[in-house]
Design a protein around this motif. Structure first.
Motif, PDB file in Angstrom:
ATOM      1  N   ALA A  31      48.531  54.757  35.061  1.00 13.21           N
ATOM      2  CA  ALA A  31      49.594  55.503  35.736  1.00 13.21           C
ATOM      3  C   ALA A  31      50.879  54.682  35.848  1.00 13.21           C
ATOM      4  O   ALA A  31      51.888  55.153  36.371  1.00 13.21           O
ATOM      5  N   GLY A  32      50.827  53.455  35.360  1.00 11.76           N
ATOM      6  CA  GLY A  32      52.030  52.609  35.410  1.00 11.76           C
ATOM      7  C   GLY A  32      52.219  51.940  36.754  1.00 11.76           C
ATOM      8  O   GLY A  32      53.258  51.342  37.016  1.00 11.76           O
ATOM      9  N   HIS A  33      51.204  52.027  37.612  1.00 11.34           N
ATOM     10  CA  HIS A  33      51.356  51.431  38.938  1.00 11.34           C
ATOM     11  C   HIS A  33      50.623  50.112  39.021  1.00 11.34           C
ATOM     12  O   HIS A  33      49.734  49.911  39.841  1.00 11.34           O
ATOM     13  N   SER A  34      50.968  49.200  38.135  1.00  9.29           N
ATOM     14  CA  SER A  34      50.352  47.882  38.161  1.00  9.29           C
ATOM     15  C   SER A  34      51.438  46.872  37.821  1.00  9.29           C
ATOM     16  O   SER A  34      52.485  47.241  37.307  1.00  9.29           O
ATOM     17  N   PRO A  35      51.184  45.581  38.071  1.00 13.62           N
ATOM     18  CA  PRO A  35      52.148  44.574  37.639  1.00 13.62           C
ATOM     19  C   PRO A  35      52.219  44.540  36.117  1.00 13.62           C
ATOM     20  O   PRO A  35      51.386  45.156  35.434  1.00 13.62           O
ATOM     21  N   GLU A  36      53.177  43.782  35.600  1.00 16.91           N
ATOM     22  CA  GLU A  36      53.437  43.752  34.161  1.00 16.91           C
ATOM     23  C   GLU A  36      52.187  43.390  33.363  1.00 16.91           C
ATOM     24  O   GLU A  36      51.813  44.071  32.432  1.00 16.91           O
ATOM     25  N   ASP A  37      51.549  42.288  33.754  1.00 18.80           N
ATOM     26  CA  ASP A  37      50.379  41.835  32.996  1.00 18.80           C
ATOM     27  C   ASP A  37      49.135  42.526  33.563  1.00 18.80           C
ATOM     28  O   ASP A  37      48.449  42.022  34.441  1.00 18.80           O
ATOM     29  N   ALA A  38      48.851  43.728  33.040  1.00 18.25           N
ATOM     30  CA  ALA A  38      47.815  44.582  33.621  1.00 18.25           C
ATOM     31  C   ALA A  38      46.428  43.959  33.516  1.00 18.25           C
ATOM     32  O   ALA A  38      45.669  43.976  34.477  1.00 18.25           O
ATOM     33  N   ASN A  39      46.117  43.376  32.366  1.00 12.95           N
ATOM     34  CA  ASN A  39      44.774  42.823  32.194  1.00 12.95           C
ATOM     35  C   ASN A  39      44.517  41.678  33.161  1.00 12.95           C
ATOM     36  O   ASN A  39      43.481  41.582  33.786  1.00 12.95           O
ATOM     37  N   LYS A  40      45.527  40.816  33.263  1.00 10.84           N
ATOM     38  CA  LYS A  40      45.410  39.681  34.167  1.00 10.84           C
ATOM     39  C   LYS A  40      45.232  40.187  35.604  1.00 10.84           C
ATOM     40  O   LYS A  40      44.427  39.679  36.366  1.00 10.84           O
ATOM     41  N   TYR A  41      45.999  41.229  35.914  1.00  5.55           N
ATOM     42  CA  TYR A  41      45.954  41.819  37.257  1.00  5.55           C
ATOM     43  C   TYR A  41      44.541  42.316  37.570  1.00  5.55           C
ATOM     44  O   TYR A  41      43.981  42.020  38.620  1.00  5.55           O
ATOM     45  N   ILE A  42      43.951  43.050  36.618  1.00  8.88           N
ATOM     46  CA  ILE A  42      42.606  43.607  36.835  1.00  8.88           C
ATOM     47  C   ILE A  42      41.594  42.475  37.021  1.00  8.88           C
ATOM     48  O   ILE A  42      40.812  42.481  37.971  1.00  8.88           O
ATOM     49  N   GLU A  43      41.643  41.490  36.131  1.00  7.30           N
ATOM     50  CA  GLU A  43      40.652  40.417  36.200  1.00  7.30           C
ATOM     51  C   GLU A  43      40.817  39.588  37.465  1.00  7.30           C
ATOM     52  O   GLU A  43      39.850  39.215  38.117  1.00  7.30           O
ATOM     53  N   GLU A  44      42.068  39.339  37.843  1.00  6.50           N
ATOM     54  CA  GLU A  44      42.307  38.552  39.061  1.00  6.50           C
ATOM     55  C   GLU A  44      41.817  39.285  40.295  1.00  6.50           C
ATOM     56  O   GLU A  44      41.175  38.716  41.178  1.00  6.50           O
ATOM     57  N   ARG A  45      42.104  40.577  40.309  1.00  2.32           N
ATOM     58  CA  ARG A  45      41.720  41.380  41.474  1.00  2.32           C
ATOM     59  C   ARG A  45      40.187  41.396  41.614  1.00  2.32           C
ATOM     60  O   ARG A  45      39.646  41.218  42.690  1.00  2.32           O
ATOM     61  N   LEU A  46      39.503  41.579  40.482  1.00 10.73           N
ATOM     62  CA  LEU A  46      38.035  41.615  40.515  1.00 10.73           C
ATOM     63  C   LEU A  46      37.479  40.256  40.948  1.00 10.73           C
ATOM     64  O   LEU A  46      36.546  40.178  41.738  1.00 10.73           O
ATOM     65  N   ALA A  47      38.090  39.186  40.445  1.00 12.75           N
ATOM     66  CA  ALA A  47      37.611  37.842  40.800  1.00 12.75           C
ATOM     67  C   ALA A  47      37.794  37.598  42.296  1.00 12.75           C
ATOM     68  O   ALA A  47      36.908  37.062  42.961  1.00 12.75           O
ATOM     69  N   GLU A  48      38.922  38.028  42.803  1.00  7.34           N
ATOM     70  CA  GLU A  48      39.187  37.826  44.242  1.00  7.34           C
ATOM     71  C   GLU A  48      38.179  38.588  45.084  1.00  7.34           C
ATOM     72  O   GLU A  48      37.653  38.091  46.066  1.00  7.34           O
ATOM     73  N   VAL A  49      37.906  39.830  44.686  1.00  4.24           N
ATOM     74  CA  VAL A  49      36.959  40.671  45.415  1.00  4.24           C
ATOM     75  C   VAL A  49      35.585  40.014  45.433  1.00  4.24           C
ATOM     76  O   VAL A  49      34.906  39.985  46.446  1.00  4.24           O
ATOM     77  N   ARG A  50      35.209  39.438  44.268  1.00  7.66           N
ATOM     78  CA  ARG A  50      33.877  38.826  44.167  1.00  7.66           C
ATOM     79  C   ARG A  50      33.819  37.494  44.897  1.00  7.66           C
ATOM     80  O   ARG A  50      32.732  36.992  45.175  1.00  7.66           O
ATOM     81  N   GLY A  51      34.967  36.920  45.188  1.00  3.08           N
ATOM     82  CA  GLY A  51      35.002  35.654  45.924  1.00  3.08           C
ATOM     83  C   GLY A  51      34.474  35.794  47.342  1.00  3.08           C
ATOM     84  O   GLY A  51      34.032  34.829  47.945  1.00  3.08           O
ATOM     85  N   GLY A  52      34.510  37.034  47.859  1.00  2.00           N
ATOM     86  CA  GLY A  52      33.941  37.276  49.183  1.00  2.00           C
ATOM     87  C   GLY A  52      34.731  36.682  50.329  1.00  2.00           C
ATOM     88  O   GLY A  52      34.247  36.578  51.441  1.00  2.00           O
ATOM     89  N   GLU A  53      35.974  36.261  50.072  1.00  2.00           N
ATOM     90  CA  GLU A  53      36.799  35.684  51.137  1.00  2.00           C
ATOM     91  C   GLU A  53      37.946  36.655  51.442  1.00  2.00           C
ATOM     92  O   GLU A  53      38.374  37.395  50.559  1.00  2.00           O
ATOM     93  N   PRO A  54      38.460  36.633  52.666  1.00  2.00           N
ATOM     94  CA  PRO A  54      39.634  37.462  52.952  1.00  2.00           C
ATOM     95  C   PRO A  54      40.819  36.944  52.151  1.00  2.00           C
ATOM     96  O   PRO A  54      40.921  35.746  51.921  1.00  2.00           O
ATOM     97  N   TYR A  55      41.696  37.825  51.697  1.00  2.00           N
ATOM     98  CA  TYR A  55      42.909  37.339  51.061  1.00  2.00           C
ATOM     99  C   TYR A  55      44.032  38.352  51.210  1.00  2.00           C
ATOM    100  O   TYR A  55      43.799  39.507  51.541  1.00  2.00           O
ATOM    101  N   TYR A  56      45.228  37.856  50.972  1.00  2.00           N
ATOM    102  CA  TYR A  56      46.413  38.698  51.052  1.00  2.00           C
ATOM    103  C   TYR A  56      47.210  38.458  49.788  1.00  2.00           C
ATOM    104  O   TYR A  56      47.361  37.317  49.351  1.00  2.00           O
TER     105      TYR A  56
END
Lengths: 383, 638
Positions: B139-164
């Motif tokens: 939908a175009g609602h992501s940062p420029e580097d979409a793949n990096k964004y997806i992988e980073e987001r998933l990694a953060e979620v799996r880290g199990g720590e709070p983040y902002y």
């Protein structure tokens, strides 16, 4: 090992079973309080077996092979080939001091080659659970502790115990078996049927039970026994043994037998602890299933000791007075059932007791049982 | 045979093998009795047990009914709570989503879908985080580097720590994610559009470092840059120079043409100054018409500073054309060289300021380098400023009066009030020595008020045809409402406005100040006379005379002194007097000390004269009204 059976009656005096009278290292004798009180029987045995340790107690009936008698003394003299013995004896002044008493006995008997202990305890002034815990604490869990609490027929007035002396009241005696040759087997089973609802023990203190589900325990027993049989309390209370268990460990159940009632406090005293919060259920007996229970105990003991290649074996039966009260003339059924398991070569000696001591069939931890048939087999493997 | 009976028979057998019937009967009877009691006990216990179990059953039934009712009630409560929760969820300004431990969506609100342009289908329960992220990208609602964004987001979620995290979306929005893990392995995330907040923050950050009007760096940035330059100086020996600028006559532009014109002028000045330096140097506006320049110097520092100052002077003094106004201004520049004139920010700024002050006081539109002596001067001036302030509260000012005489009647037509400062240690100080300082500090307004009030009060005791003449500085004209102020002062003193004469210098009219002319007209309409003072010393443009119908012109004393010796002076005096006569404006000859001079000015056509011949300035108590040189001074007080 050689075993000679003996009996005594007022009319015939001492008589031995067929075979030679041998010297003995250990003699057990069981009789009514009336027959033992004078101490003469002990003296006679001492004269017959000057080198033996002699242990005996009063009972609720003596077992000799398939018979249960009230007027005879049943005894057995044992000669060991390779087993050493040690005897301990301690006064049992009150149920509060039972753990200390058990500890003292355990300390006297403890040794690295100690294999088993057979205990005869006062039947009325002892908290059997604490006594056994005291012994186990001193000798360790690997030593088989068996035995029973002395009886006083259906009277619950006074029990006598003696070791190397005339039986006296408020005593605990024990003999320890040492060495690599001794083989001790044990078994314990009830055969009682649970019935009626499960109840919660809502008020108790040690072995004194006050309330089930907020209702006085004595009220419940009186209701179930009916007016006539209630007059026979505490003895008639044995007709409804109490199965208790920790709700967290429902398979580790224990059967308790009643020792006394207090009509004013509406409380009942049992031969072991009845902890608050535990679940309780009444039990009732059926002749056939009680006999089957006894047979199971015998099988367990036989399985434990195996078959020694030579020498004799002795089966010591300690069965609850409650079983006898219920079965009456059918009592011999359970002795025939155990005898069938042992076969004709192994003599049976024992007594009806106020509590039985044996390892628990599930946990293996030695503890006090009630309303069970407890069997201890003794033999030697000298080859 | 029953085994019990067999057993009974065996027990009843005697030793000789006979049967003891009595024993047998007892055993048999006992067995019957036992059997009966067994049966009875069994019956009773079974009946009791059934009774107990039934009672238990009833209790259980009741418990089931009660618990069912309680469950229904709880269910209704939960439903209501769910409705409230839904309402809260859908009315919150943030996007909220909750995922389970398997990264599957449990719940989200509409706002979440809106933020990322997700359809209802894409945000239904059970959808995985990855597919939602992919839908966002599509939908175009992501940062420029979409793949990096997806992988980073998933990694953060799996880290199990709070983040902002703050993500800049391709359409320029900034979306914040606040991720909070839950105990069961899932998480809650709150998404917020913080674009406006971010813009405001960067605006605030810019504003904190820049001057709002000119977009030049502000004082804070200048200080920061100076610290950096000092650090470079210490490390590499890189010298630098601080220029402090203060525009000349800017206040006049602001006052006469208004703030909008002044602001425009400042913007142009700012860009011109910025054009005189290198991009790596810094121009800052410190406030008002004050600017500072930090320039790093290669080569001879002093020469380079002179060259830069020259460029700035030239750039600033070039003509301006702002909103139809053709303007000329200049600037004064104070220069401090680092490290020669200071080794820290404070010293450099202070010394550049001192140099600026010196440049300004010495004629403006010039630069000056800092010199050690400047500090002493400034300290002296500062002490005088303090004294001046105290003078007002300590009542150290006095008014002296000097008559202006009608040459024909030789009687004072008006008396000029002249201020004196009776300093406790320095004695009597003349206005020439303290009025500039008063003007600079703004004290002139309070002093002027005092003079006017006192003069009006004093004049109440004078003859009704004698006016009081009060000097009014250009600075005083900047007061918000001079008209009201004059009305009020006259009313308080009880002096008719016709008895007040105001002497102004041509600076009031400088640069065609229309507002001031308007004020003068209104004062004159009230009946106050307006006198043009010191004519002949400044520009003396005749256009001023045309601009406003003065009542009198005062010819500067320097012309009168030279009258006898200098023909030019005589010509000027005659010309001015003639001009006055033809324009019906009175002319006052100042500095008349002798009868000869009086004769000359009379001959030149002057209508009035003032000078020692008619009396030196004196306290109000020593005033004489009426004059005849040979007659006693005190003639009359009408």
């Amino acid at each position: 090992m050689r075993v000679a059976q003996l009996s005594w009656s007022e009319t015939a005096g001492w008589s031995t079973s067929p075979g030679e009278r041998t010297n003995a290292d250990l003699v057990f004798f069981f009789g009514t309080r009336k027959a033992l009180t004078c101490g003469a029987r002990y003296q006679e045995l001492r004269a017959m077996y000057p080198d033996a340790h002699i242990l005996g107690c009063s009972t609720g009936g003596q077992i000799r092979n398939h018979d249960v008698t009230d007027d005879e003394i049943a005894a057995a003299a044992i000669r060991f080939d390779a087993t050493r013995l040690r005897v301990a004896c301690e006064p049992a002044l009150s149920p509060d001091r039972s753990r200390a008493c058990g500890d003292a006995i355990g300390r006297q008997l403890a040794a690295p080659d100690l294999v088993g202990i057979f205990v005869l305890s006062d039947g009325l002034n002892v908290n059997g659970s604490e006594l056994v815990a005291g012994i186990i604490g001193a000798v360790g869990k690997n030593v088989a502790v068996t035995g029973g609490l002395a009886g006083d027929g259906a009277e619950f007035h006074e029990t006598l115990v003696g070791a190397d002396g005339p039986p006296r009241k408020q005593m605990v005696a024990a003999v320890g078996f040492y060495g690599r040759a001794i083989r001790i087997g044990h078994g314990s089973a009830g055969g009682w049927d649970e019935f009626g609802p499960r109840r919660q023990i809502t008020k108790s203190r040690g072995n004194i039970l006050f309330e089930f589900d907020g209702e006085p325990a004595l009220d419940l027993y009186e209701r179930y026994l009916g007016e006539e049989e209630a007059r026979g309390l505490p003895g008639s209370g044995l007709l409804f043994p109490l199965r208790i268990f920790d709700p967290e460990r429902p398979d580790h159940d224990i059967v308790r037998t009643i020792l006394a009632v207090d009509h004013d406090a509406r409380s009942m005293t049992f031969a072991g602890d009845v902890p608050e919060g535990w679940t309780a259920q009444l039990m009732r007996g059926n002749f056939d299933r009680l006999a089957a229970g006894a047979a199971m105990a015998a099988r367990q003991a036989v399985d434990g000791v195996g078959s020694p290649r030579d020498g004799d074996q002795l089966a010591i039966l300690v069965s609850c007075i409650g079983r006898r009260l219920l079965m009456g003339q059918h009592t011999a059924d359970e002795l025939e059932a155990t005898g069938a398991e042992f076969g004709p070569k192994i003599p049976q000696l024992g007594f009806y007791s106020y509590g039985e001591i044996s390892p628990h069939r599930v946990s293996g931890v030695c503890e006090l049982h009630n309303q069970t048939m407890t069997v201890t087999t003794i033999g030697e493997a000298t080859g | 045979m029953h085994k019990l009976l067999t057993r009974q028979l065996a027990k009843a057998a005697t030793g000789s093998g006979e049967l003891d019937l009595e024993v047998l009967l007892r055993l048999v009877s006992e067995a019957y009795i036992q059997s009966d009691s067994d049966r009875q006990r069994t019956d009773r216990s079974i009946a009791l047990m059934i009774q107990e179990l039934e009672q238990l059953n009833r209790g259980l039934d009741r418990t089931v009914r009660e618990r069912t009712a309680a469950l229904r009630e709880r269910e209704a409560e939960l439903e209501e709570q769910n409705l409230r929760f839904d309402a809260a969820l859908e009315n919150m300004p943030h996007g909220l989503c909750m995922f389970d431990r398997n990264e599957r969506l449990i719940v989200c609100n509409e706002r979440y879908g809106e933020l990322y342009g997700l359809t209802e289908e894409q945000t239904k329960r059970g959808v995985t985080l990855r597919s939602i992220l992919e839908a966002r990208v599509a939908a175009g609602h992501s940062p420029e580097d979409a793949n990096k964004y997806i992988e980073e987001r998933l990694a953060e979620v799996r880290g199990g720590e709070p983040y902002y995290a703050e993500n800049i979306i391709r359409d320029g929005r900034v979306l914040a994610v606040n991720h909070q893990p839950m105990h069961d392995g899932g998480w809650v995330a709150i998404h917020q559009d913080i674009t406006a907040q971010k813009r405001a923050e960067s605006q605030i950050a810019y504003m904190a470092r820049h001057d709002g009007l000119t977009s030049l760096a502000n004082r804070a940035v200048l200080l920061e840059k100076m610290e950096e330059a000092l650090a470079r100086l210490r490390r590499h020996g890189s010298r630098f120079t601080i220029f402090m600028l203060d525009l000349d006559l800017f206040k006049t532009v602001n006052d006469s043409l208004g703030h909008p014109v002044g602001d425009e002028l400042l913007k142009v000045v700012a860009s011109r100054v910025a054009g005189c330096i290198r991009d790596t140097d810094t121009v800052a506006r410190l406030g008002g018409d004050e600017f500072a320049v930090l320039a790093t110097i290669d080569g001879d520092q002093r020469e380079a500073a002179i060259a830069t100052a020259g460029k700035i002077l030239g750039a600033v003094s070039a003509p301006y054309d702002i909103e139809g106004h053709h303007l000329h201004i200049g600037t004064s520049i104070g220069i401090a060289l680092a490290p020669e004139h200071g080794a820290d920010v404070e010293a450099l700024l202070r010394n550049a300021d001192l140099a600026l002050y010196k440049a300004k006081s010495e004629g403006r539109d010039a630069y000056r380098f800092f010199e050690d002596a400047m500090g002493v001067e400034v300290r002296t001036r500062r002490a005088h400023q303090v004294d001046l302030r105290n003078a007002l509260t300590n009542d150290e000012f006095e008014l002296y009066y000097q008559p202006i005489v009608d040459i024909q009647t030789r009687r004072p037509s008006s008396i000029e009030a002249l201020i004196r400062w009776n300093h406790p240690t320095r004695g009597m100080i003349s206005p020439a020595d303290f009025i500039p300082l008063a003007e600079e500090t703004g004290l002139i307004n309070q002093i002027g008020e005092w003079v006017l009030r006192k003069a009006c009060d004093d004049a109440m005791d004078w003859p009704a045809d004698t006016k009081v003449s009060v000097n009014l500085s250009a600075v005083q004209f900047r007061k918000i409402s001079p008209i009201d102020y004059f009305i009020e002062t006259l009313r308080e003193a009880g002096l008719p406005s016709e008895r007040l004469e105001l002497e102004i210098t041509e600076s009031v009219l400088l640069q065609g100040n229309a507002e001031n002319v308007e004020t003068l007209h209104r004062l004159r309409e009230m009946g106050i006379s307006i006198v043009l003072d010191d004519f002949g010393t400044g520009y003396s443009s005749l256009s001023y005379l045309r601009m406003f119908p003065f009542d009198k012109i005062k010819i500067d004393r320097s012309f009168v002194h030279e009258l006898a010796k200098n023909a030019d002076c005589a010509a000027i005096v005659s010309a001015v007097a003639g001009l006055g006569r033809s324009m019906r404006i009175g002319t006052v000859a100042e500095g008349v000390e002798t009868e000869d001079q009086l004769l000359l000015v009379n001959a030149a056509g002057c209508t009035h004269a003032q000078g020692y011949l008619f009396g030196r300035p004196c306290p109000v108590g020593e005033l004489a009204f009426g004059y005849a040189a040979q007659r006693p001074k005190k003639i009359m007080v009408a």
